[in-house]
Design a protein around this motif. Sequence first.
Motif, PDB file in Angstrom:
ATOM      1  N   GLY A  88       0.815  -1.206   0.000  1.00 37.57           N
ATOM      2  CA  GLY A  88       0.000   0.000   0.000  1.00 37.57           C
ATOM      3  C   GLY A  88       0.849   1.256   0.000  1.00 37.57           C
ATOM      4  O   GLY A  88       0.541   2.234  -0.685  1.00 37.57           O
ATOM      5  N   GLY A  89       1.928   1.239   0.801  1.00 32.54           N
ATOM      6  CA  GLY A  89       2.816   2.399   0.830  1.00 32.54           C
ATOM      7  C   GLY A  89       3.432   2.692  -0.520  1.00 32.54           C
ATOM      8  O   GLY A  89       3.542   3.852  -0.942  1.00 32.54           O
ATOM      9  N   ALA A  90       3.835   1.619  -1.239  1.00 31.17           N
ATOM     10  CA  ALA A  90       4.397   1.815  -2.576  1.00 31.17           C
ATOM     11  C   ALA A  90       3.348   2.360  -3.534  1.00 31.17           C
ATOM     12  O   ALA A  90       3.627   3.257  -4.348  1.00 31.17           O
ATOM     13  N   LEU A  91       2.119   1.841  -3.458  1.00 23.90           N
ATOM     14  CA  LEU A  91       1.052   2.318  -4.343  1.00 23.90           C
ATOM     15  C   LEU A  91       0.695   3.778  -4.056  1.00 23.90           C
ATOM     16  O   LEU A  91       0.450   4.564  -4.980  1.00 23.90           O
ATOM     17  N   VAL A  92       0.669   4.146  -2.781  1.00 27.49           N
ATOM     18  CA  VAL A  92       0.402   5.550  -2.431  1.00 27.49           C
ATOM     19  C   VAL A  92       1.518   6.439  -2.964  1.00 27.49           C
ATOM     20  O   VAL A  92       1.272   7.560  -3.430  1.00 27.49           O
ATOM     21  N   GLY A  93       2.749   5.933  -2.910  1.00 23.22           N
ATOM     22  CA  GLY A  93       3.856   6.687  -3.485  1.00 23.22           C
ATOM     23  C   GLY A  93       3.684   6.908  -4.977  1.00 23.22           C
ATOM     24  O   GLY A  93       3.927   8.013  -5.491  1.00 23.22           O
ATOM     25  N   VAL A  94       3.250   5.877  -5.695  1.00 15.84           N
ATOM     26  CA  VAL A  94       3.010   6.009  -7.135  1.00 15.84           C
ATOM     27  C   VAL A  94       1.905   7.034  -7.397  1.00 15.84           C
ATOM     28  O   VAL A  94       2.028   7.887  -8.287  1.00 15.84           O
ATOM     29  N   MET A  95       0.812   6.951  -6.624  1.00 13.62           N
ATOM     30  CA  MET A  95      -0.274   7.918  -6.772  1.00 13.62           C
ATOM     31  C   MET A  95       0.240   9.350  -6.593  1.00 13.62           C
ATOM     32  O   MET A  95      -0.070  10.247  -7.397  1.00 13.62           O
ATOM     33  N   SER A  96       1.027   9.573  -5.560  1.00 11.68           N
ATOM     34  CA  SER A  96       1.520  10.918  -5.259  1.00 11.68           C
ATOM     35  C   SER A  96       2.421  11.436  -6.367  1.00 11.68           C
ATOM     36  O   SER A  96       2.319  12.596  -6.783  1.00 11.68           O
ATOM     37  N   ASN A 138      -3.512  12.487  -0.269  1.00 14.78           N
ATOM     38  CA  ASN A 138      -3.068  11.633   0.847  1.00 14.78           C
ATOM     39  C   ASN A 138      -3.957  11.796   2.071  1.00 14.78           C
ATOM     40  O   ASN A 138      -4.274  10.803   2.747  1.00 14.78           O
ATOM     41  N   LEU A 139      -4.373  13.006   2.366  1.00 14.18           N
ATOM     42  CA  LEU A 139      -5.242  13.217   3.525  1.00 14.18           C
ATOM     43  C   LEU A 139      -6.627  12.631   3.285  1.00 14.18           C
ATOM     44  O   LEU A 139      -7.241  12.073   4.208  1.00 14.18           O
ATOM     45  N   ALA A 140      -7.126  12.748   2.048  1.00 15.27           N
ATOM     46  CA  ALA A 140      -8.417  12.134   1.733  1.00 15.27           C
ATOM     47  C   ALA A 140      -8.339  10.622   1.877  1.00 15.27           C
ATOM     48  O   ALA A 140      -9.258   9.973   2.413  1.00 15.27           O
ATOM     49  N   GLY A 170       3.394   8.628   1.352  1.00 14.28           N
ATOM     50  CA  GLY A 170       2.700   9.496   0.405  1.00 14.28           C
ATOM     51  C   GLY A 170       3.249  10.902   0.405  1.00 14.28           C
ATOM     52  O   GLY A 170       3.542  11.472  -0.656  1.00 14.28           O
ATOM     53  N   LEU A 171       3.401  11.496   1.581  1.00  9.87           N
ATOM     54  CA  LEU A 171       3.914  12.864   1.660  1.00  9.87           C
ATOM     55  C   LEU A 171       5.377  12.933   1.256  1.00  9.87           C
ATOM     56  O   LEU A 171       5.799  13.892   0.596  1.00  9.87           O
ATOM     57  N   CYS A 172       6.155  11.928   1.640  1.00  7.80           N
ATOM     58  CA  CYS A 172       7.574  11.931   1.269  1.00  7.80           C
ATOM     59  C   CYS A 172       7.752  11.864  -0.242  1.00  7.80           C
ATOM     60  O   CYS A 172       8.553  12.609  -0.818  1.00  7.80           O
ATOM     61  N   PHE A 173       7.001  10.995  -0.892  1.00  5.62           N
ATOM     62  CA  PHE A 173       7.149  10.879  -2.345  1.00  5.62           C
ATOM     63  C   PHE A 173       6.467  12.037  -3.075  1.00  5.62           C
ATOM     64  O   PHE A 173       6.828  12.331  -4.222  1.00  5.62           O
ATOM     65  N   THR A 174       5.499  12.682  -2.446  1.00  7.32           N
ATOM     66  CA  THR A 174       4.976  13.936  -2.990  1.00  7.32           C
ATOM     67  C   THR A 174       6.090  14.964  -3.085  1.00  7.32           C
ATOM     68  O   THR A 174       6.260  15.637  -4.118  1.00  7.32           O
ATOM     69  N   ALA A 175       6.866  15.079  -2.015  1.00 11.19           N
ATOM     70  CA  ALA A 175       7.984  16.022  -2.005  1.00 11.19           C
ATOM     71  C   ALA A 175       9.067  15.612  -2.996  1.00 11.19           C
ATOM     72  O   ALA A 175       9.641  16.461  -3.695  1.00 11.19           O
ATOM     73  N   VAL A 176       9.347  14.311  -3.091  1.00 11.59           N
ATOM     74  CA  VAL A 176      10.348  13.831  -4.052  1.00 11.59           C
ATOM     75  C   VAL A 176       9.933  14.187  -5.475  1.00 11.59           C
ATOM     76  O   VAL A 176      10.760  14.620  -6.293  1.00 11.59           O
ATOM     77  N   ALA A 177       8.659  14.018  -5.803  1.00 13.12           N
ATOM     78  CA  ALA A 177       8.180  14.373  -7.135  1.00 13.12           C
ATOM     79  C   ALA A 177       8.341  15.871  -7.399  1.00 13.12           C
ATOM     80  O   ALA A 177       8.620  16.287  -8.532  1.00 13.12           O
ATOM     81  N   GLY A 178       8.157  16.694  -6.349  1.00 14.95           N
ATOM     82  CA  GLY A 178       8.388  18.124  -6.513  1.00 14.95           C
ATOM     83  C   GLY A 178       9.828  18.429  -6.880  1.00 14.95           C
ATOM     84  O   GLY A 178      10.102  19.338  -7.677  1.00 14.95           O
ATOM     85  N   LEU A 219      15.811   3.695   6.406  1.00 15.75           N
ATOM     86  CA  LEU A 219      16.158   4.601   5.315  1.00 15.75           C
ATOM     87  C   LEU A 219      15.032   4.735   4.302  1.00 15.75           C
ATOM     88  O   LEU A 219      15.160   5.481   3.324  1.00 15.75           O
ATOM     89  N   SER A 220      13.932   4.026   4.516  1.00 10.72           N
ATOM     90  CA  SER A 220      12.839   3.990   3.554  1.00 10.72           C
ATOM     91  C   SER A 220      11.548   4.533   4.149  1.00 10.72           C
ATOM     92  O   SER A 220      11.123   4.083   5.221  1.00 10.72           O
ATOM     93  N   PRO A 221      10.892   5.490   3.487  1.00  7.67           N
ATOM     94  CA  PRO A 221       9.576   5.939   3.964  1.00  7.67           C
ATOM     95  C   PRO A 221       8.553   4.809   4.021  1.00  7.67           C
ATOM     96  O   PRO A 221       7.645   4.842   4.850  1.00  7.67           O
ATOM     97  N   ILE A 222       8.687   3.806   3.142  1.00  6.32           N
ATOM     98  CA  ILE A 222       7.777   2.664   3.198  1.00  6.32           C
ATOM     99  C   ILE A 222       8.027   1.864   4.466  1.00  6.32           C
ATOM    100  O   ILE A 222       7.093   1.359   5.104  1.00  6.32           O
ATOM    101  N   GLY A 223       9.284   1.756   4.859  1.00  6.68           N
ATOM    102  CA  GLY A 223       9.602   1.107   6.132  1.00  6.68           C
ATOM    103  C   GLY A 223       9.061   1.872   7.320  1.00  6.68           C
ATOM    104  O   GLY A 223       8.632   1.272   8.319  1.00  6.68           O
TER     105      GLY A 223
END
Length: 530
Positions: A88-96, A138-140, A170-178, A219-223
Amino acid sequence: MNALAGTGQLLKLGLRRSRIMLAVWVYALVAYLASTAYGFKKLYDTPASLRDFVSGINGNGATVAMYGRIHVAGSVGGITAWRMAATGGALVGVMSVLLVVRHTRGDEEAGRLELVGAGAVGRRAPLTAGLLVGVVANLALALVSTIALIAFGLPVAGSLATGLAWTVPGLCFTAVAGVTAQLAETAQAARGIALAVVGVAYLLRAVGDAGRVSWLTWLSPIGWAQQVRPYGAERWWVIGLGVVVAVAVVFAAYALVERRDLGAGLLPARPGPADAAPYLRSPLALAWRLHRGALLGWLAGFVVYGAAIGAVLRGLGDLLKNSSGAADLLAKMGGQRGLEDSYVGTVMGVLGLIAAAYAVQVVLRMRTEETAQRLEPLLATRVRRLRWSVGHLLFAAAGPVVLLGVAGLAAGLAHGLRTHDLGTQVPRLLGAAVVQAPAAWVAAAIAVLLFGAAPRLAPAAWGVLGVFLLLGQLGPVLKLGQAVMDLSPFTHVPKLPGAELTATPILALTAVAVAVTAAGLAGLRRRDIG
């Protein structure tokens, strides 16, 4: 001018443009979570069966690498949170990543930000609005997930922790995408770099959970999502850690946006040769040039996933021997001849859906070429529409076969080496994987039909694929009628290796795919380009 001027208006525009995409993601992820909670609640309804399941999971290194270690073992909520944390964490990252890149680098590449920037819009407003779209998504997701888990009768604190745990990656990968939107010059490159970071994060978590270097998990946001430990002694501070890291990365994105020109990326674009090589002077060669990077990335993922499937198989019987309900569910989803065959049929069906996602992506790349106005100059030459489209469609057809083939081969090698039976396991698992290809072709054909007949609705192909996914995952759990299940082409695929291989469904699915593709190409011939 205020650097954030116009952020509110851009945020409203972004949410309006992505309302369908956002709703589909939230619905699909919450449905996945709800079906997992429902399934565990039905399958492990006694403390003894729950305890045996947890000990089996934590004792299987391959399973721990795929899903992580179970830290809260005494409740259905605990194992539900465990099951959803990694995948789920990986999928949320993809969504973000997809949402943020679409509203930052994607809009910039399409020229929309240049028009918007001519008004009263601050330098940082587009980036801020794109990031806020990811935050809202992510909040929704956290809110709806929490409500769904509470509705299942699970404790409020644990349900809230589970929902918020998803926001950490989700928030971490949102920032990474930025950040990647500032580094890359194209949306495709920005997505690719950000999704590669998601893949590395998942790999770090897998190695940290399965090996002796447990610090890699941190070292991993998913972790970190796993370390929240809902329904136990919740670690709320881990959520705060994710927020702090995300904010730090966002500041890096703001620093980068001040150092580049509009339309350019900080990573220098490599100039190409003045003249194309002879092997590039055809529509098929152009398609290869456009799709080769994505295909190689997907290949790597399928190899890793296939090897993980093969590694899990040997300990599957011990893992589920104390739950007849789990065995029955797997039998319904993947065949009748043994637990291992049932499991293989199930996971290969999931691989088929993922391969279909690649095929849909290939088809929709044609729409991207059209909207980016790169197609019209090409068609002004001797190249005709059908010849151009066939180059892309060859990848949509052959790509799933190649991806499924390497996954089946990797699974067969991994399982065959562990059982010392390569001669049997490699062809057995290879066939179970490749037989999914005709169903993936049907999904791609639907995308071709939308692209050819109603191009503005082409992105709805992702929604169709989401329906197929939900039918496959929720159908057996919710005991949906066979007529409903038959709406998915993956329902008709022979559930190898447990079922008998028959040519009729394979030929029927192939015929449907060919007919729908032909209808889409006919529409493409008749409609206006652009």
